[in-house]
Scaffold this motif. Structure first.
Motif, PDB file in Angstrom:
ATOM      1  N   SER A   1      -0.470  -7.815   8.354  1.00 40.21           N
ATOM      2  CA  SER A   1      -1.725  -7.510   9.041  1.00 40.21           C
ATOM      3  C   SER A   1      -1.480  -6.738  10.337  1.00 40.21           C
ATOM      4  CB  SER A   1      -2.534  -8.780   9.312  1.00 40.21           C
ATOM      5  OG  SER A   1      -1.870  -9.625  10.214  1.00 40.21           O
TER       6      SER A   1
ATOM      7  N   ARG B   1      -0.885  -3.148   9.665  1.00 41.12           N
ATOM      8  CA  ARG B   1      -2.124  -2.399   9.419  1.00 41.12           C
ATOM      9  C   ARG B   1      -2.727  -1.937  10.748  1.00 41.12           C
ATOM     10  NH1 ARG B   1      -2.599  -5.880   4.842  1.00 41.12           N
ATOM     11  NH2 ARG B   1      -3.864  -7.436   5.882  1.00 41.12           N
TER      12      ARG B   1
ATOM     13  N   GLU C   1      -0.715   1.016  11.837  1.00 43.31           N
ATOM     14  CA  GLU C   1      -1.103   2.202  11.079  1.00 43.31           C
ATOM     15  C   GLU C   1      -2.396   2.808  11.632  1.00 43.31           C
ATOM     16  OE1 GLU C   1      -1.404   3.555   6.443  1.00 43.31           O
ATOM     17  OE2 GLU C   1      -1.857   1.466   6.925  1.00 43.31           O
ATOM     18  N   ARG C   2      -3.371   1.965  11.929  1.00 47.38           N
ATOM     19  CA  ARG C   2      -4.645   2.469  12.474  1.00 47.38           C
ATOM     20  C   ARG C   2      -4.440   3.083  13.855  1.00 47.38           C
ATOM     21  NH1 ARG C   2      -8.201   5.456  12.635  1.00 47.38           N
ATOM     22  NH2 ARG C   2     -10.261   4.918  13.368  1.00 47.38           N
TER      23      ARG C   2
ATOM     24  N   THR D   1      -7.860  -6.535   9.978  1.00 47.30           N
ATOM     25  CA  THR D   1      -6.638  -6.534   9.182  1.00 47.30           C
ATOM     26  C   THR D   1      -6.564  -7.723   8.221  1.00 47.30           C
ATOM     27  OG1 THR D   1      -5.426  -7.719  10.915  1.00 47.30           O
ATOM     28  CG2 THR D   1      -5.322  -5.298  10.929  1.00 47.30           C
TER      29      THR D   1
END
Length: 155
Positions: free
Chosen positions: A22, A25, A28-29, A153
């Protein structure tokens, strides 16, 4: 932060990670936002000594997120997160590993790098540990002096 046609343009973005799926993620964002705004991305990982984590786990069980034990695992965590960020398009990526509580470390990194956006995942917002101890994203949002993006996430 400067304004361009009414929307913020970020120069430096800090994202916290504990190496979990999580939190990656969220990395990544944050990298996508960094890519879109040509911002520097600083990936931070806080770590605790084994004694501190054991004390919390004894009290709350395994429902404790954002805890990395030891500097070596934290270094590996930011290396992995850096790879995720580069794949997502971030071009200027820095990493920071620091001993301490996650929110304190994130606040320090935001200050030290003069960041204008802090990104965290929503992990812990609806957990027992989050309700008893306060979640990292909840506490970060309350204490942040810069914009904060809480990435969805976990469900």
């Amino acid at each position: 932060m400067s304004e361009s046609e009414g929307s913020p343009v970020y120069r430096t973005i800090v994202v916290g990670t504990d190496g979990s799926r999580s939190s990656l993620r969220a990395v990544e964002r944050a990298a996508e936002v960094a890519r879109d705004t040509a911002a520097r991305l600083v990936i931070a990982c806080a770590y605790e000594g084994a004694r501190d984590v054991d004390r919390v786990v004894d009290r709350l069980g395994d429902d404790v997120g954002y805890q990395v034990v030891g500097a070596s695992p934290a270094e590996e965590t930011v290396r992995t997160a850096s790879e995720v960020a580069l794949k997502a398009g971030a071009t200027d990526v820095r990493t920071v590993v620091a001993e301490g509580q996650p929110v304190s470390v994130l606040r320090r990194v935001v200050r030290d790098y003069e960041a204008d956006l802090l990104v965290v995942g929503n992990r812990g917002l609806n957990t027992l540990a989050g309700r008893v101890l306060g979640s990292v994203p909840g506490e970060a949002a309350r204490k942040s002096r810069v914009d904060i993006l809480i990435v969805h996430t976990v469900g």
